[in-house]
Design a protein around this motif. Structure first.
Motif, PDB file in Angstrom:
ATOM      1  N   VAL A  72       7.001  -0.279  -2.388  1.00 48.07           N
ATOM      2  CA  VAL A  72       5.554  -0.347  -2.608  1.00 48.07           C
ATOM      3  C   VAL A  72       4.867   0.638  -1.677  1.00 48.07           C
ATOM      4  O   VAL A  72       5.122   0.644  -0.469  1.00 48.07           O
ATOM      5  CB  VAL A  72       5.014  -1.768  -2.354  1.00 48.07           C
ATOM      6  N   CYS A  86      -1.618   0.106  -2.339  1.00 49.68           N
ATOM      7  CA  CYS A  86      -1.600  -1.325  -2.678  1.00 49.68           C
ATOM      8  C   CYS A  86      -2.887  -1.971  -2.193  1.00 49.68           C
ATOM      9  O   CYS A  86      -3.313  -1.747  -1.066  1.00 49.68           O
ATOM     10  CB  CYS A  86      -0.404  -1.989  -2.019  1.00 49.68           C
ATOM     11  N   ASP A  87      -3.514  -2.793  -3.066  1.00 49.17           N
ATOM     12  CA  ASP A  87      -4.757  -3.458  -2.664  1.00 49.17           C
ATOM     13  C   ASP A  87      -4.562  -4.951  -2.402  1.00 49.17           C
ATOM     14  O   ASP A  87      -5.536  -5.697  -2.272  1.00 49.17           O
ATOM     15  CB  ASP A  87      -5.854  -3.223  -3.700  1.00 49.17           C
ATOM     16  N   ASN A  88      -3.293  -5.398  -2.352  1.00 49.44           N
ATOM     17  CA  ASN A  88      -2.956  -6.778  -1.985  1.00 49.44           C
ATOM     18  C   ASN A  88      -3.577  -7.826  -2.894  1.00 49.44           C
ATOM     19  O   ASN A  88      -3.835  -8.947  -2.455  1.00 49.44           O
ATOM     20  CB  ASN A  88      -3.331  -7.061  -0.521  1.00 49.44           C
ATOM     21  N   HIS A  89      -3.799  -7.489  -4.145  1.00 49.52           N
ATOM     22  CA  HIS A  89      -4.352  -8.490  -5.058  1.00 49.52           C
ATOM     23  C   HIS A  89      -3.287  -9.434  -5.607  1.00 49.52           C
ATOM     24  O   HIS A  89      -3.619 -10.491  -6.135  1.00 49.52           O
ATOM     25  CB  HIS A  89      -5.121  -7.835  -6.200  1.00 49.52           C
ATOM     26  N   GLY A  90      -2.032  -9.053  -5.520  1.00 52.78           N
ATOM     27  CA  GLY A  90      -0.959  -9.994  -5.776  1.00 52.78           C
ATOM     28  C   GLY A  90      -0.523 -10.189  -7.217  1.00 52.78           C
ATOM     29  O   GLY A  90       0.230 -11.114  -7.517  1.00 52.78           O
ATOM     30  N   GLN A  91      -0.959  -9.334  -8.132  1.00 51.97           N
ATOM     31  CA  GLN A  91      -0.489  -9.489  -9.511  1.00 51.97           C
ATOM     32  C   GLN A  91       1.024  -9.399  -9.599  1.00 51.97           C
ATOM     33  O   GLN A  91       1.651 -10.057 -10.426  1.00 51.97           O
ATOM     34  CB  GLN A  91      -1.136  -8.431 -10.421  1.00 51.97           C
ATOM     35  N   CYS A  92       1.620  -8.577  -8.745  1.00 52.63           N
ATOM     36  CA  CYS A  92       3.078  -8.443  -8.741  1.00 52.63           C
ATOM     37  C   CYS A  92       3.751  -9.758  -8.371  1.00 52.63           C
ATOM     38  O   CYS A  92       4.829 -10.083  -8.874  1.00 52.63           O
ATOM     39  CB  CYS A  92       3.511  -7.350  -7.769  1.00 52.63           C
ATOM     40  N   LEU A 127       0.689  -8.303   1.166  1.00 56.72           N
ATOM     41  CA  LEU A 127       1.895  -8.297   0.339  1.00 56.72           C
ATOM     42  C   LEU A 127       3.159  -8.218   1.190  1.00 56.72           C
ATOM     43  O   LEU A 127       3.274  -7.386   2.080  1.00 56.72           O
ATOM     44  CB  LEU A 127       1.857  -7.089  -0.608  1.00 56.72           C
ATOM     45  N   CYS A 160       0.604  -4.043 -11.947  1.00 61.38           N
ATOM     46  CA  CYS A 160      -0.046  -3.562 -10.727  1.00 61.38           C
ATOM     47  C   CYS A 160      -1.220  -2.656 -11.108  1.00 61.38           C
ATOM     48  O   CYS A 160      -1.022  -1.618 -11.742  1.00 61.38           O
ATOM     49  CB  CYS A 160       0.945  -2.792  -9.855  1.00 61.38           C
ATOM     50  N   PRO A 161      -2.439  -3.027 -10.725  1.00 61.04           N
ATOM     51  CA  PRO A 161      -3.607  -2.271 -11.183  1.00 61.04           C
ATOM     52  C   PRO A 161      -3.707  -0.874 -10.592  1.00 61.04           C
ATOM     53  O   PRO A 161      -4.445  -0.035 -11.115  1.00 61.04           O
ATOM     54  CB  PRO A 161      -4.793  -3.147 -10.743  1.00 61.04           C
ATOM     55  N   VAL A 162      -2.984  -0.622  -9.508  1.00 55.63           N
ATOM     56  CA  VAL A 162      -3.072   0.700  -8.882  1.00 55.63           C
ATOM     57  C   VAL A 162      -1.740   1.452  -8.936  1.00 55.63           C
ATOM     58  O   VAL A 162      -1.588   2.494  -8.299  1.00 55.63           O
ATOM     59  CB  VAL A 162      -3.580   0.585  -7.420  1.00 55.63           C
ATOM     60  N   ALA A 180       1.239   0.906  -7.672  1.00 58.05           N
ATOM     61  CA  ALA A 180       1.756   1.137  -6.318  1.00 58.05           C
ATOM     62  C   ALA A 180       3.245   0.823  -6.191  1.00 58.05           C
ATOM     63  O   ALA A 180       3.805   0.997  -5.114  1.00 58.05           O
ATOM     64  CB  ALA A 180       0.968   0.282  -5.325  1.00 58.05           C
ATOM     65  N   ILE A 181       3.872   0.329  -7.272  1.00 57.88           N
ATOM     66  CA  ILE A 181       5.264  -0.124  -7.190  1.00 57.88           C
ATOM     67  C   ILE A 181       6.173   0.916  -7.842  1.00 57.88           C
ATOM     68  O   ILE A 181       5.918   1.362  -8.958  1.00 57.88           O
ATOM     69  CB  ILE A 181       5.439  -1.483  -7.895  1.00 57.88           C
TER      70      ILE A 181
HETATM   71  S1  SF4 Z   1       0.074  -5.769  -7.793  1.00 58.05           S
HETATM   72 FE1  SF4 Z   1       0.134  -3.732  -6.851  1.00 58.05          FE
HETATM   73  S2  SF4 Z   1      -1.724  -3.641  -5.650  1.00 58.05           S
HETATM   74 FE2  SF4 Z   1      -1.394  -5.785  -6.123  1.00 58.05          FE
HETATM   75  S3  SF4 Z   1      -0.255  -6.598  -4.360  1.00 58.05           S
HETATM   76 FE3  SF4 Z   1       1.236  -5.949  -5.899  1.00 58.05          FE
HETATM   77  S4  SF4 Z   1       1.750  -3.843  -5.317  1.00 58.05           S
HETATM   78 FE4  SF4 Z   1      -0.133  -4.348  -4.299  1.00 58.05          FE
END
Ligand code: SF4
Length: 64
Positions: free
Chosen positions: A5, A10-16, A32, A53-55, A57-58
């Motif tokens: 990641v 990463c914006d730490n919103h946690g969708q992952c 995260l 992941c909305p950005v 980042a993964i």
């Molecule tokens: S979904 Fe993407 S932005 Fe959100 S916590 Fe996971 S890696 Fe970070």
């Protein structure tokens, strides 16, 4: 296999963490945490996490 990641985006919103809870989670501070290594059988969940992941980042390691 390994996943990575980019914490710079990463914006730490946690969708992952919803898509692949065995590998991704948010800690008590909302940051995260994840395991780099995952079994091949979990690839579909990791790919789901990458998709949601909305950005974007993964990354699978070596495919950045
Ligand atoms: S979904 Fe993407 S932005 Fe959100 S916590 Fe996971 S890696 Fe970070």
């Amino acid at each position: 296999m390994k996943v990575w990641v980019d914490r710079n985006i990463c914006d730490n919103h946690g969708q992952c963490a919803i898509a692949a809870p065995d590998n991704f989670s948010l800690d008590a501070d909302g940051v995260l945490q994840y395991k780099e290594d995952f079994p091949d059988a979990d690839l579909e969940y990791i790919e789901d996490a990458m998709d949601v992941c909305p950005v974007q980042a993964i990354f699978l390691k070596g495919e950045q």
